[in-house]
Design an enzyme around this catalytic site. Structure first.
Site: not given
Length: 358
Positions: A21, A275
């Site tokens: 993931y 981020d």
């Protein structure tokens, strides 16, 4: 006193694991250049000079290292960084580093202790779940490697917490996850919702509004049972909601639904506002060309801030609108859509209890 907070990607998107993931693998694959390699000493030194410039040589620098896998840059990189920062004694530095814990040894653990690093260890709970989602390039388990390194951190008295990505699969096992934390005496935990790809709204691993609400409500019930027994486990979401329930500001980014420019530094000096948004279209500039002040005043920086407000329909009439404003605009894909908000269900469940705790 001035403060600056930055996140550094010293090894760019390089990583020795192949987590199913991985959000930063998804991000990097959507850039023109997926990986910028290991940060050079020249860029490292320039980065530190820019930090000192932003603080006028006096203040606080909150510096975190992430990746990819930041320790792929090697211990000498971090030794150099810390020693270079010491050339500015007027700057107080708070260090944090997020790692998968598979490239480390006793020397790293001692370094982290001696330099007061807070280490975030990515560990998705018990072995069965870990092996399903986190493994090396040969698809081999890394569970025992990580657990052994946690023992090293404890041996050297280095501060650490556990970072767990909550997938759709794990969301059905809140009780088992809490038992795992208790059995291993993990006292500080961050629960991270698994996100779909950047250009997607769902995928097979990501949480949905239904699984988000059921997991966090179930996990809260297990957590509160332990609190009542005197067994306090620090859980990032519940700590932040506790603060908000008592009229204080949360420390976790995004919980108020208002973005700020975070200064995420790629290994070549490219700088992004968050981020989650290290993509070409959000690039603020490069430290080799611009100061932090100049980067914060770019058109991309202003556009990023302007786009942070939530515009989805459930927020229009939500009683918690002033409290969360939709939350993190990237993570809220897990709990918020045009029809429903699962976060509201979590707040309905946990706030009455948190508000009574003193």
């Amino acid at each position: 006193m001035k403060t600056i907070s930055i996140m550094i990607k010293p090894a760019s998107s390089l990583c020795n694991l192949r987590c199913r993931y991985c959000f930063y693998a998804d991000i990097s694959e959507n850039r023109t250049v997926a990986s910028n390699g290991i940060m050079s000493e020249d860029t490292c030194d320039l980065l530190i000079e820019r930090i000192a410039e932003a603080l006028d040589g006096k203040g606080t620098a909150n510096i975190s290292f992430q990746g990819g896998e930041p320790t792929a840059a090697g211990l000498p990189y971090f030794v150099h960084f810390v020693n270079k920062m010491k050339e500015y004694p007027g700057i107080k530095v708070n260090y944090a580093l997020q790692t998968n814990g598979t490239l480390l040894n006793e020397e790293w653990a001692q370094f982290f202790h001696d330099n007061h690093f807070l280490i975030g260890i990515s560990l998705d709970g018990y072995k069965l779940n870990m092996d399903e989602f986190r493994f090396d390039a040969e698809h081999k388990s890394v569970y025992y490697t990580i657990m052994d390194y946690i023992k090293m951190l404890r041996k050297h008295k280095a501060d650490f917490n556990i970072l767990t990505v909550v997938t759709k699969e794990l969301s059905s096992h809140a009780k088992a996850l809490m038992k795992f934390y208790k059995d291993n005496h993990f006292e500080y935990v961050q629960l991270i919702p698994c996100l779909p790809g950047f250009h997607e709204s769902t995928d097979v691993f990501a949480l949905t509004p239904e699984t988000y609400a059921s997991f966090f409500n179930d996990f809260f019930d297990e957590w509160f049972k332990e609190v009542q027994k005197g067994n306090m486990i620090s859980v990032n979401l519940f700590e932040n909601l506790y603060s908000m329930a008592h009229g204080q500001m949360p420390y976790q980014c995004g919980m108020l639904g208002r973005c700020t420019v975070q200064f995420v530094i790629e290994s070549n000096g490219d700088t992004y506002p968050c981020d989650f948004y290290c993509l070409d279209e959000y690039l603020l500039g490069n430290l080799h060309d611009s100061s932090f002040k100049e980067l914060a005043e770019t058109e991309n920086a202003y556009a990023f801030l302007k786009a942070s407000s939530c515009t989805k329909k459930p927020c229009e009439t939500c009683r918690y609108r002033q409290m969360c404003n939709g939350g993190c605009r990237r993570q809220n894909v897990c709990w918020l859509n045009e029809e429903t908000c699962a976060y509201q269900k979590v707040l309905d469940h946990v706030l009455p209890i948190l508000s009574r705790i003193r």
